[in-house]
Design an enzyme around this catalytic site. Structure first.
Site, PDB file in Angstrom:
ATOM      1  N   ASN A 190      -8.379  -9.678 -10.016  1.00  0.00           N
ATOM      2  CA  ASN A 190      -8.400  -8.423 -10.707  1.00  0.00           C
ATOM      3  C   ASN A 190      -7.185  -8.319 -11.733  1.00  0.00           C
ATOM      4  O   ASN A 190      -6.776  -7.230 -12.320  1.00  0.00           O
ATOM      5  CB  ASN A 190      -8.335  -6.995  -9.972  1.00  0.00           C
ATOM      6  CG  ASN A 190      -7.340  -7.037  -8.874  1.00  0.00           C
ATOM      7  OD1 ASN A 190      -6.291  -7.773  -9.120  1.00  0.00           O
ATOM      8  ND2 ASN A 190      -7.672  -6.253  -7.982  1.00  0.00           N
ATOM      9  N   SER A 218      -1.712   3.685  -9.541  1.00  0.00           N
ATOM     10  CA  SER A 218      -2.042   2.589 -10.083  1.00  0.00           C
ATOM     11  C   SER A 218      -3.339   2.651 -10.863  1.00  0.00           C
ATOM     12  O   SER A 218      -3.363   3.412 -11.914  1.00  0.00           O
ATOM     13  CB  SER A 218      -2.217   1.636  -8.931  1.00  0.00           C
ATOM     14  OG  SER A 218      -2.260   0.299  -9.449  1.00  0.00           O
ATOM     15  N   ASP A 266       1.184  -3.471 -12.877  1.00  0.00           N
ATOM     16  CA  ASP A 266       1.423  -4.388 -11.919  1.00  0.00           C
ATOM     17  C   ASP A 266       0.177  -5.345 -11.988  1.00  0.00           C
ATOM     18  O   ASP A 266       0.050  -6.165 -11.165  1.00  0.00           O
ATOM     19  CB  ASP A 266       1.744  -3.918 -10.396  1.00  0.00           C
ATOM     20  CG  ASP A 266       0.434  -3.140  -9.957  1.00  0.00           C
ATOM     21  OD1 ASP A 266      -0.544  -2.796 -10.474  1.00  0.00           O
ATOM     22  OD2 ASP A 266       0.848  -2.692  -8.466  1.00  0.00           O
TER      23      ASP A 266
HETATM   24  C1  G16 Z   1      -4.296  -2.315  -5.088  1.00  0.00           C
HETATM   25  C2  G16 Z   1      -3.808  -3.264  -4.144  1.00  0.00           C
HETATM   26  C3  G16 Z   1      -4.494  -4.682  -4.718  1.00  0.00           C
HETATM   27  C4  G16 Z   1      -5.852  -4.428  -4.763  1.00  0.00           C
HETATM   28  C5  G16 Z   1      -6.432  -3.285  -5.453  1.00  0.00           C
HETATM   29  C6  G16 Z   1      -8.141  -3.103  -5.082  1.00  0.00           C
HETATM   30  O1  G16 Z   1      -4.105  -2.448  -6.311  1.00  0.00           O
HETATM   31  O2  G16 Z   1      -2.576  -3.471  -4.493  1.00  0.00           O
HETATM   32  O3  G16 Z   1      -3.943  -5.774  -3.914  1.00  0.00           O
HETATM   33  O4  G16 Z   1      -6.681  -5.599  -5.048  1.00  0.00           O
HETATM   34  O5  G16 Z   1      -5.722  -2.054  -4.944  1.00  0.00           O
HETATM   35  O6  G16 Z   1      -8.067  -2.482  -3.814  1.00  0.00           O
HETATM   36  P1  G16 Z   1      -9.427  -1.942  -3.275  1.00  0.00           P
HETATM   37  O7  G16 Z   1     -10.594  -2.957  -3.794  1.00  0.00           O
HETATM   38  O8  G16 Z   1      -9.337  -2.197  -1.816  1.00  0.00           O
HETATM   39  O9  G16 Z   1      -9.500  -0.560  -3.832  1.00  0.00           O
HETATM   40  P2  G16 Z   1      -3.420  -1.478  -7.442  1.00  0.00           P
HETATM   41  O10 G16 Z   1      -3.194  -2.186  -8.720  1.00  0.00           O
HETATM   42  O11 G16 Z   1      -4.516  -0.197  -7.491  1.00  0.00           O
HETATM   43  O12 G16 Z   1      -2.124  -0.965  -6.400  1.00  0.00           O
END
Ligand code: G16
Length: 562
Positions: A401, A82, A305
């Site tokens: 975000n 991602s 996403d």
């Molecule tokens: C993933 C999760 C999101 C989250 C983000 C950041 O997003 O699916 O729900 O907000 O990580 O997470 P963290 O702050 O814990 O690193 P993505 O878009 O990277 O799959």
């Protein structure tokens, strides 16, 4: 593990021994590296791609176990990291409903991935199959895909090696390179016995989106041009496929589409860059495309996403961010108005609610609650938001975000479909609500679908970016990524608004907050990167910055860095 009624116990035992042999052969090709501990976190496994092949092999095993446990229901596997930088990669599982993997299985994924030897892997696999009552004779169905990362093909090979140990009992559907939300859509559509959700392939997704969008836009198009930063990722491919289906109704200008340029993915572009830096990607700044007043642009992240919008202030030329909170507020207010216009009878009244996380800007929460829209706050991570949103008739969930969607409960759809409209206005509102439920990805946050959602709402309101922005003013805020020796010493509670450990740190953070007008700050370990995140907001930009610096110093002190 129960055996097939058609096989003798001897044959079944022989078959089982062959399966374990086959697993052992595969596992020997993918030994677990020493001194690495894998965790199925917020968005599956995510780390340096070079460490991941053994994890992918084991995820292959688990995906098949899960499908067999669910009598052959289709399970999804997405290989992506991602928003992370290009050297990282990851993998996550998707349940038959198109939602994230059942949390109780996350621990099984972690357990399998950390088995240090082939023998321990065989033993853990056997224990899991027995305890979870998996009939290994059941068929299994898997859909899988990857994003554009260069490490993707090798990881897919390891994943397929995991599937292959089960021989012909596993049916595979390789979607190739596509976005995370399209993979979720295909999983949901494949398992939908009514056949109403959509055709379970990429073409079906594009057609569904396109049809719903055209219904919603009606004769309001063609809309003003939209610039889309694709983060040099898979969103570029998806967008070009989609716009070919959509036609002229929305003139889309894709930017940052260099999917094969090494190191370009998410680099100085994409939703995470824009949200964290609160600035235009330099490529867009230099292109000058936003100079024309009220021109809208948006950024996807690396697997499409998440989405955030932005524009430049007409007179000051300053950057204005329209993030997940701004999307949630506009969409919730708009759907709320449509529900009122629909004039459903008392018994079928629908409530629109919003789910946010602690990252939601204080102004957005205040705006919603002061207009009697209920708001729930949950920990970071789509699965938490998704489940909370399911408790509303129409649940709007967005992380600041840009990760989010809107869920329509089954009973809400039924109420809309069976309503007897009292006027042409109410008939129109009902028709539009149903079209929104088709346009919006019901499985997971989806940048492309959310882009169309925003465009459709703006078109209905007759708004440009500045009218959308005018609803409320964000409190100035800062997001800081702090690298620490061990992020696991930080334990957050109360929807991640407070720290339970290290002991005493929360009191210090609260003392810091008191020094700033409207100061609010919290600290949590990231679920996707090896760091701790600090969020701070306050009445002025300087105060928000100073609070972020003060709390960052407290984090560093607590982890022995200063
Ligand atoms: C993933 C999760 C999101 C989250 C983000 C950041 O997003 O699916 O729900 O907000 O990580 O997470 P963290 O702050 O814990 O690193 P993505 O878009 O990277 O799959």
């Amino acid at each position: 593990m129960s055996s097939s009624p058609t096989k003798s116990p001897k044959d079944a035992a022989h078959e089982h021994a062959l399966l374990l042999n086959s697993i052992a052969e595969g596992a020997n090709e993918y030994p677990k590296p020493e001194h690495v501990n894998f965790t199925y976190g917020t968005a599956g496994f995510r780390t340096l791609a070079t460490k991941l092949p053994p994890v992918l092999f084991r995820v292959g095993l688990l995906a098949v176990l899960r499908s067999k446990r669910l009598e052959g229901a289709t399970i999804g596997v997405m290989v992506t990291a991602s928003h992370n930088p290009e050297p990282d990669n990851g993998v996550k599982l998707v349940d038959p409903s198109g939602e994230m993997l059942d949390p109780t299985w996350e621990a099984h994924a972690t357990a399998l991935s950390n088995c240090p030897t082939t023998e321990s892997l065989i033993s853990t696999f056997t224990t899991l199959a027995t305890h979870l009552r998996v009939d290994l004779h059941q068929p299994a169905n898997i859909v899988y895909a990857r994003d554009t990362r260069p490490s993707g093909p090798d990881l897919i090979k390891a994943l397929e090696r995991g599937f292959s140990v089960f021989g012909e009992s596993v049916k595979l559907n390789d979607l190739g390179i596509t976005t995370t939300p399209i993979l979720h859509y295909v999983v949901k559509a494949t398992n939908d016995r009514t056949g109403e959700y959509g055709t379970p392939n990429i073409k079906g997704y594009n057609e569904k989106m396109s049809k719903a969008f055209k219904t919603l836009i009606g004769n309001r198009g063609p809309l003003a041009p939209l610039y889309v930063d694709c983060a040099n990722g898979v969103g570029a491919n998806a967008l070009s496929d989609f716009t070919a289906t959509l036609g002229e109704i929305l003139p889309v200008h894709p930017l940052n589409t260099a999917t094969t340029t090494q190191g370009a993915l998410n680099h100085q572009c994409g939703a995470d860059f824009v949200k964290t830096k609160q600035a235009l990607p330099p490529s867009i700044q230099q292109s000058g495309v936003l100079a024309k007043p009220n021109t809208r642009a948006c950024s996807f992240d690396g697997d499409a996403d998440r989405i955030v919008f932005y524009y430049q202030h007409e007179t000051k030329g300053t950057f204005r961010l329209l993030d997940g909170d701004k999307i949630a507020v506009m969409v919730a207010m708009f759907l709320g108005d449509l529900v009122v216009k629909a004039k459903l009878d008392e018994e079928h009244k629908l409530q629109v609610g919003v789910v946010q996380t602690a990252y939601a800007n204080g102004s957005s929460t205040k705006y919603l609650t002061s207009r009697n829209i209920p708001v729930t706050c949950v920990p970071t991570g789509v699965k938490h938001l998704h489940h909370a949103a399911q408790r509303y008739d129409i649940g709007v969930y967005f992380e600041a975000n840009g990760h989010g969607t809107v869920l329509f409960a089954d009973h809400a759809i039924k109420a809309l479909k069976s309503a007897s409209p009292q006027s042409p206005d109410s008939a129109n509102a009902i028709k539009n609500l149903l079209a929104f439920s088709e346009l919006i990805n019901q499985a997971v946050g989806d940048a492309l679908s959310d882009m169309l959602l925003v465009e459709a709402v703006l078109a209905h309101r007759g708004w440009g970016a500045s009218e959308w922005d005018a609803g409320y003013e964000d409190l100035p805020n800062r997001l800081v990524k702090v690298e620490v020796p061990d992020r696991n010493i930080f334990v957050a509670v109360d929807a991640e608004r407070k720290l339970q450990y290290p002991l005493g740190l929360q009191d210090k953070i609260e003392d810091a907050m008191k020094k700033y007008d409207m100061g609010r700050s919290f600290v949590r370990p990231s679920g996707t990167e090896d760091c701790v995140r600090v969020y701070a907001e306050a009445k002025t930009t300087t105060e928000a910055e100073n609070l972020a610096i003060a709390v960052t110093d407290l984090v560093k002190m607590a982890s022995g860095q200063i």
